[in-house]
Design a protein around this motif. Structure first.
Motif, PDB file in Angstrom:
ATOM      1  N   ALA A   1       0.832  -1.205   0.000  1.00  0.00           N
ATOM      2  CA  ALA A   1       0.000   0.000   0.000  1.00  0.00           C
ATOM      3  C   ALA A   1       0.858   1.243   0.000  1.00  0.00           C
ATOM      4  O   ALA A   1       0.578   2.217  -0.705  1.00  0.00           O
ATOM      5  N   ALA A   2       1.927   1.226   0.826  1.00  0.00           N
ATOM      6  CA  ALA A   2       2.824   2.377   0.887  1.00  0.00           C
ATOM      7  C   ALA A   2       3.499   2.602  -0.457  1.00  0.00           C
ATOM      8  O   ALA A   2       3.637   3.724  -0.935  1.00  0.00           O
ATOM      9  N   GLU A   3       3.917   1.492  -1.105  1.00  0.00           N
ATOM     10  CA  GLU A   3       4.563   1.611  -2.400  1.00  0.00           C
ATOM     11  C   GLU A   3       3.579   2.165  -3.438  1.00  0.00           C
ATOM     12  O   GLU A   3       3.950   2.974  -4.282  1.00  0.00           O
ATOM     13  N   SER A   4       2.313   1.746  -3.368  1.00  0.00           N
ATOM     14  CA  SER A   4       1.323   2.249  -4.313  1.00  0.00           C
ATOM     15  C   SER A   4       1.109   3.743  -4.127  1.00  0.00           C
ATOM     16  O   SER A   4       1.001   4.488  -5.095  1.00  0.00           O
ATOM     17  N   ALA A   5       1.034   4.191  -2.859  1.00  0.00           N
ATOM     18  CA  ALA A   5       0.862   5.614  -2.589  1.00  0.00           C
ATOM     19  C   ALA A   5       2.070   6.402  -3.080  1.00  0.00           C
ATOM     20  O   ALA A   5       1.925   7.467  -3.690  1.00  0.00           O
ATOM     21  N   GLU A   6       3.251   5.875  -2.815  1.00  0.00           N
ATOM     22  CA  GLU A   6       4.462   6.553  -3.265  1.00  0.00           C
ATOM     23  C   GLU A   6       4.508   6.622  -4.797  1.00  0.00           C
ATOM     24  O   GLU A   6       4.897   7.645  -5.373  1.00  0.00           O
ATOM     25  N   ALA A   7       4.101   5.518  -5.441  1.00  0.00           N
ATOM     26  CA  ALA A   7       4.104   5.501  -6.904  1.00  0.00           C
ATOM     27  C   ALA A   7       3.108   6.507  -7.455  1.00  0.00           C
ATOM     28  O   ALA A   7       3.377   7.189  -8.460  1.00  0.00           O
ATOM     29  N   ARG A   8       1.946   6.630  -6.802  1.00  0.00           N
ATOM     30  CA  ARG A   8       0.932   7.594  -7.264  1.00  0.00           C
ATOM     31  C   ARG A   8       1.457   9.019  -7.138  1.00  0.00           C
ATOM     32  O   ARG A   8       1.301   9.830  -8.058  1.00  0.00           O
ATOM     33  N   VAL A   9       2.069   9.331  -6.004  1.00  0.00           N
ATOM     34  CA  VAL A   9       2.623  10.675  -5.816  1.00  0.00           C
ATOM     35  C   VAL A   9       3.704  10.959  -6.852  1.00  0.00           C
ATOM     36  O   VAL A   9       3.766  12.055  -7.427  1.00  0.00           O
ATOM     37  N   ALA A  10       4.536   9.958  -7.118  1.00  0.00           N
ATOM     38  CA  ALA A  10       5.600  10.138  -8.106  1.00  0.00           C
ATOM     39  C   ALA A  10       5.020  10.379  -9.494  1.00  0.00           C
ATOM     40  O   ALA A  10       5.511  11.236 -10.247  1.00  0.00           O
ATOM     41  N   ARG A  11       3.957   9.638  -9.846  1.00  0.00           N
ATOM     42  CA  ARG A  11       3.328   9.838 -11.157  1.00  0.00           C
ATOM     43  C   ARG A  11       2.707  11.230 -11.267  1.00  0.00           C
ATOM     44  O   ARG A  11       2.816  11.896 -12.300  1.00  0.00           O
TER      45      ARG A  11
ATOM     46  N   PRO B   1      12.057  24.519 -18.002  1.00  0.00           N
ATOM     47  CA  PRO B   1      12.158  23.298 -17.202  1.00  0.00           C
ATOM     48  C   PRO B   1      11.464  23.490 -15.850  1.00  0.00           C
ATOM     49  O   PRO B   1      11.531  24.563 -15.246  1.00  0.00           O
ATOM     50  N   VAL B   2      10.786  22.455 -15.371  1.00  0.00           N
ATOM     51  CA  VAL B   2      10.046  22.531 -14.114  1.00  0.00           C
ATOM     52  C   VAL B   2      10.333  21.290 -13.281  1.00  0.00           C
ATOM     53  O   VAL B   2      10.342  20.172 -13.804  1.00  0.00           O
ATOM     54  N   SER B   3      10.564  21.499 -12.002  1.00  0.00           N
ATOM     55  CA  SER B   3      10.621  20.381 -11.060  1.00  0.00           C
ATOM     56  C   SER B   3       9.562  20.605  -9.993  1.00  0.00           C
ATOM     57  O   SER B   3       9.251  21.744  -9.626  1.00  0.00           O
ATOM     58  N   VAL B   4       8.994  19.513  -9.518  1.00  0.00           N
ATOM     59  CA  VAL B   4       7.909  19.559  -8.537  1.00  0.00           C
ATOM     60  C   VAL B   4       8.383  18.910  -7.253  1.00  0.00           C
ATOM     61  O   VAL B   4       8.998  17.843  -7.268  1.00  0.00           O
ATOM     62  N   GLN B   5       8.081  19.563  -6.133  1.00  0.00           N
ATOM     63  CA  GLN B   5       8.493  19.034  -4.829  1.00  0.00           C
ATOM     64  C   GLN B   5       7.390  19.256  -3.801  1.00  0.00           C
ATOM     65  O   GLN B   5       6.448  20.013  -4.022  1.00  0.00           O
ATOM     66  N   ASN B   6       7.519  18.551  -2.678  1.00  0.00           N
ATOM     67  CA  ASN B   6       6.595  18.695  -1.533  1.00  0.00           C
ATOM     68  C   ASN B   6       5.137  18.548  -1.955  1.00  0.00           C
ATOM     69  O   ASN B   6       4.270  19.321  -1.546  1.00  0.00           O
ATOM     70  N   LEU B   7       4.859  17.526  -2.746  1.00  0.00           N
ATOM     71  CA  LEU B   7       3.501  17.296  -3.236  1.00  0.00           C
ATOM     72  C   LEU B   7       2.673  16.589  -2.176  1.00  0.00           C
ATOM     73  O   LEU B   7       3.087  15.591  -1.596  1.00  0.00           O
ATOM     74  N   VAL B   8       1.476  17.140  -1.935  1.00  0.00           N
ATOM     75  CA  VAL B   8       0.564  16.567  -0.937  1.00  0.00           C
ATOM     76  C   VAL B   8      -0.833  16.520  -1.540  1.00  0.00           C
ATOM     77  O   VAL B   8      -1.347  17.525  -2.041  1.00  0.00           O
TER      78      VAL B   8
END
Length: 307
Positions: free
Chosen positions: A9-19, A35-42
């Motif tokens: 479940a944790a890996e799925s959540a992490e994968a979703r945030v990464a996507r 160029p754009v980088s994204v951080q601190n996504l909630v």
């Protein structure tokens, strides 16, 4: 849940945030041409139909910028197309309504899985009971109530013909006649007889208000829970998906329903303010209040909520 299941479940959540982060970075780079980088996504608590993602974007060499992506999981459940909601928010902002500034919108689904618009992040509280605690802490209930009156006046002053095409119009009927017609259909669809609703329908029919002097863009759902509240009062009005062209008194009455007071019943407006403060600020900012129509729409809103 087993340790392996929790890890999956944790890996799925992490994968979703990464996507999401990857999709948003590519979308912003496409729109801003840098160029754009994204951080601190909630991912914040979602509404009934869509979710909000708060994040920081670093665009080119600029400092991080706080943004919010409002994402519809699929176009199939849209009440209003995302690009048209974004256009309406931009129209409201141009008219002086406090809203999050929208940078762009797209109905393309390949970036983040569904239609999306990106706006500035607005700090403050949205959860109703937390709003009431914050208002009690800052002592700004009257200020917040007056801010709502001013926001309504600014919105209702906008030319209705500028509203996006998807907004419903009352047509040949008055807004009250159309609303009552739809309410009667809901009462007829009840699985069991509802005597109190029949009594309410009778009262509404006998006390039909005159049509408004002019039709206005009506948000339709401004209330405690659809606003961002900061230490100094109203920070932004949210969630424009049920907006329409109609009677401005429907807007003014809706936040006064008891269901939006969350236990603070003595304060008619959202549990944080009184009607006189709301109406006085509305009129002072250029609005015109019809107390008969206000009361009628409040009764209809209570019926609608009961159904």
């Amino acid at each position: 849940m087993s340790t392996a299941s929790r890890e999956d479940a944790a890996e799925s959540a992490e994968a979703r945030v990464a996507r999401l982060a990857d999709g948003l970075a590519r979308l912003l780079a496409d729109r801003f041409g840098a160029p754009v980088s994204v951080q601190n996504l909630v991912e914040t608590s979602a509404g009934a139909r869509r979710g909000n993602v708060l994040f920081e974007a670093i665009i080119g060499d600029a400092a991080p910028r706080g943004l919010c992506a409002t994402i519809m999981p699929t176009p199939d459940i849209e009440l209003m197309p995302i690009p048209e909601e974004a256009a309406l928010i931009q129209l409201a902002e141009a008219g002086g309504v406090r809203v999050p500034h929208v940078h762009f919108a797209t109905d393309e689904t390949h970036w983040v899985g569904g239609p999306v618009f990106v706006s500035d992040r607005v700090d403050g509280e949205t959860v109703p009971r937390r709003v009431l605690r914050a208002v009690a802490e800052h002592g700004n209930g009257a200020r917040l109530t007056a801010d709502l009156g001013v926001a309504f006046a600014a919105l209702h002053a906008l030319p209705a013909e500028q509203a996006p095409r998807s907004l419903a119009r009352p047509g040949a009927l008055s807004p009250a006649e159309l609303a009552l017609e739809r309410l009667a259909e809901q009462v007829d669809d009840l699985l069991q007889p509802g005597p109190v609703f029949q009594l309410g329908l009778g009262w509404l029919r006998r006390n039909m208000p005159l049509p408004p002097r002019r039709l206005a863009i009506v948000h339709g759902d401004v209330r405690n829970g659809n606003i961002i509240v900061g230490p100094h009062g109203l920070a932004a009005v949210l969630d424009w998906v049920v907006a329409k062209v109609g009677d401005p008194m429907e807007d003014l009455a809706w936040p006064c329903l008891r269901c939006w007071r969350f236990g603070e019943d003595a304060l008619e407006v959202g549990g944080f303010g009184d009607r006189a403060t709301l109406v006085d600020a509305y009129v002072e900012a250029g609005g015109s209040c019809d107390p008969v129509a206000f009361h009628w729409w409040k009764v209809l809103g209570t019926m609608r909520w009961g159904l």
